[in-house]
Write a protein that holds these residues in place. Structure first.
Motif, PDB file in Angstrom:
ATOM      1  N   ARG A  64      29.081  40.903  34.674  1.00 16.35           N
ATOM      2  CA  ARG A  64      29.376  41.903  33.658  1.00 16.35           C
ATOM      3  C   ARG A  64      30.831  42.339  33.793  1.00 16.35           C
ATOM      4  NH1 ARG A  64      25.832  47.222  33.841  1.00 16.35           N
ATOM      5  NH2 ARG A  64      24.253  45.633  33.347  1.00 16.35           N
ATOM      6  N   PRO A  65      31.575  42.444  32.687  1.00 18.05           N
ATOM      7  CA  PRO A  65      32.973  42.895  32.792  1.00 18.05           C
ATOM      8  C   PRO A  65      33.051  44.256  33.475  1.00 18.05           C
ATOM      9  CG  PRO A  65      32.489  42.120  30.575  1.00 18.05           C
ATOM     10  CD  PRO A  65      31.188  42.194  31.292  1.00 18.05           C
ATOM     11  N   SER A  66      33.963  44.361  34.420  1.00 22.29           N
ATOM     12  CA  SER A  66      34.114  45.623  35.130  1.00 22.29           C
ATOM     13  C   SER A  66      34.779  46.667  34.238  1.00 22.29           C
ATOM     14  CB  SER A  66      34.959  45.415  36.388  1.00 22.29           C
ATOM     15  OG  SER A  66      36.299  45.082  36.027  1.00 22.29           O
ATOM     16  N   ALA A  67      34.721  47.917  34.691  1.00 21.39           N
ATOM     17  CA  ALA A  67      35.385  48.990  33.946  1.00 21.39           C
ATOM     18  C   ALA A  67      36.883  48.754  33.876  1.00 21.39           C
ATOM     19  CB  ALA A  67      35.088  50.341  34.606  1.00 21.39           C
ATOM     20  N   GLN A  68      37.455  48.205  34.960  1.00 22.56           N
ATOM     21  CA  GLN A  68      38.889  47.916  34.963  1.00 22.56           C
ATOM     22  C   GLN A  68      39.233  46.829  33.949  1.00 22.56           C
ATOM     23  OE1 GLN A  68      36.947  48.108  37.622  1.00 22.56           O
ATOM     24  NE2 GLN A  68      37.775  49.807  38.836  1.00 22.56           N
ATOM     25  N   THR A  69      38.372  45.810  33.850  1.00 26.58           N
ATOM     26  CA  THR A  69      38.595  44.739  32.879  1.00 26.58           C
ATOM     27  C   THR A  69      38.515  45.269  31.460  1.00 26.58           C
ATOM     28  OG1 THR A  69      37.761  43.019  34.359  1.00 26.58           O
ATOM     29  CG2 THR A  69      37.700  42.558  32.000  1.00 26.58           C
ATOM     30  N   LEU A  70      37.530  46.100  31.192  1.00 27.82           N
ATOM     31  CA  LEU A  70      37.369  46.661  29.847  1.00 27.82           C
ATOM     32  C   LEU A  70      38.546  47.567  29.492  1.00 27.82           C
ATOM     33  CD1 LEU A  70      33.557  47.514  30.016  1.00 27.82           C
ATOM     34  CD2 LEU A  70      34.625  45.610  28.785  1.00 27.82           C
ATOM     35  N   ALA A  71      38.997  48.366  30.456  1.00 21.81           N
ATOM     36  CA  ALA A  71      40.146  49.240  30.192  1.00 21.81           C
ATOM     37  C   ALA A  71      41.393  48.423  29.900  1.00 21.81           C
ATOM     38  CB  ALA A  71      40.382  50.165  31.388  1.00 21.81           C
ATOM     39  N   ALA A  72      41.563  47.315  30.632  1.00 23.59           N
ATOM     40  CA  ALA A  72      42.726  46.446  30.393  1.00 23.59           C
ATOM     41  C   ALA A  72      42.652  45.819  29.003  1.00 23.59           C
ATOM     42  CB  ALA A  72      42.792  45.370  31.464  1.00 23.59           C
ATOM     43  N   LEU A  73      41.462  45.409  28.586  1.00 26.93           N
ATOM     44  CA  LEU A  73      41.298  44.846  27.244  1.00 26.93           C
ATOM     45  C   LEU A  73      41.570  45.895  26.170  1.00 26.93           C
ATOM     46  CD1 LEU A  73      38.124  42.626  27.769  1.00 26.93           C
ATOM     47  CD2 LEU A  73      40.432  41.826  27.186  1.00 26.93           C
ATOM     48  N   ALA A  74      41.127  47.114  26.415  1.00 19.63           N
ATOM     49  CA  ALA A  74      41.367  48.185  25.439  1.00 19.63           C
ATOM     50  C   ALA A  74      42.852  48.435  25.253  1.00 19.63           C
ATOM     51  CB  ALA A  74      40.653  49.460  25.885  1.00 19.63           C
ATOM     52  N   ARG A  75      43.607  48.382  26.358  1.00 25.18           N
ATOM     53  CA  ARG A  75      45.053  48.564  26.250  1.00 25.18           C
ATOM     54  C   ARG A  75      45.709  47.373  25.560  1.00 25.18           C
ATOM     55  NH1 ARG A  75      44.261  50.528  31.579  1.00 25.18           N
ATOM     56  NH2 ARG A  75      44.870  48.495  32.435  1.00 25.18           N
TER      57      ARG A  75
END
Length: 301
Positions: A64-75
């Motif tokens: 599952r994508p980590s919170a850090q990965t999702l935050a990086a994608l959002a940016r």
């Protein structure tokens, strides 16, 4: 985790972003209207293969994508707050607290309004009074933004730490402006929560300015939406104008514009200001427009 929906959402957001908006070359051989997969992966700091699997909704990787990965994608995809939250929901990750750092660029909606305000001084600022965009009349009235970085970029910070910043207003008006700045900052601090940018600014100002510390301890709160300002101008003298503010939906940016009160010489002074800004020959002989930013007095918010 809804992998197909997650992948479809990422793909539509990627198609929406224009490379020029992120400082990437537009190029002439692009086959997609938005970003390429490799560009998103590079901006988010991940491998192209992993991002491609996410976007395709692949089940090859059970991670599952980590919170850090999702935050990086959002940016990387320049997602709005609602879009970022949706991304976390699709990935079945807890939605983090809102990102508190103010955007480095003015919101498109505010910029669109700024472009229409060609006959009145106007500028877009953050909630910490950092100038993001301004028209020529605002520069002629207030002085060009001095271009500071870090805490000193905010006019409210310079107001309490650099006496030269106060030269743009008459001394008798300084106490009122100080109260207004602090009351507004109280609202910003509450709205942003535990934001390091705000907490650091408040901590430094409390140490460096007894005036700020005393006003902060009063706990007065008032979001500044309108005000009447008296501005000391090097050519026009004392200019009295009404200052209006339109806040973005999240309150982190504001469009400020100035109009002349019905009474007084403000309308004539704004007309002369337009002549000064345009360099037209109807400027009074011998008048020289000094840039207050040169001595730190510019960029009143």
């Amino acid at each position: 985790m809804n992998l197909p929906e997650l992948g479809a959402f990422l793909r539509t957001r990627r198609d929406r972003v224009r490379p020029a908006e992120l400082g990437l070359p537009q190029g002439t051989r692009r086959r997609v209207p938005g970003l390429r997969r490799e560009e998103v992966a590079h901006l988010a700091g991940m491998s192209v293969d992993y991002y491609t699997e996410l976007e395709r909704g692949s089940t090859k990787s059970n991670a599952r994508p980590s919170a850090q990965t999702l935050a990086a994608l959002a940016r990387a995809l320049d997602l709005t707050g609602d879009e970022r939250d949706h991304l976390f929901h699709l990935a079945e990750q807890p939605v983090p607290r809102p990102a508190h750092r103010a955007p480095a660029h003015a919101r498109p909606a505010l910029l669109g309004l700024l472009d229409r305000l060609s006959d009145t001084p106007a500028r877009v600022i953050t909630d910490l009074h950092v100038t993001l965009a301004e028209n020529d009349l605002a520069k002629a009235l207030l002085g060009a933004s001095p271009g500071h970085h870090g805490p000193t970029a905010g006019f409210v910070y310079r107001w309490f730490t650099d006496p030269r910043a106060r030269g743009i207003h008459p001394p008798e008006d300084h106490p009122r402006h100080s109260r207004v700045f602090v009351s507004d900052l109280q609202a910003v601090a509450a709205r942003r929560g535990r934001d390091t940018e705000v907490t650091r600014t408040v901590a430094v100002l409390r140490r460096r300015s007894p005036e700020f510390a005393a006003l902060w301890d009063d706990h007065d709160v008032a979001v500044r939406r309108a005000d009447r300002k008296r501005i000391v101008h090097p050519v026009l003298g004392l200019v009295e104008l009404d200052c209006h503010a339109l806040l973005s939906e999240d309150g982190r940016q504001r469009l400020l514009w100035f109009t002349a009160p019905p009474e007084g010489p403000g309308a004539g002074q704004l007309a002369l200001l337009s002549a000064l800004a345009a360099g037209r020959p109807d400027v009074p002989e011998g008048a020289a427009l000094r840039d207050p930013a040169e001595d730190g007095a510019g960029a009143s918010g």
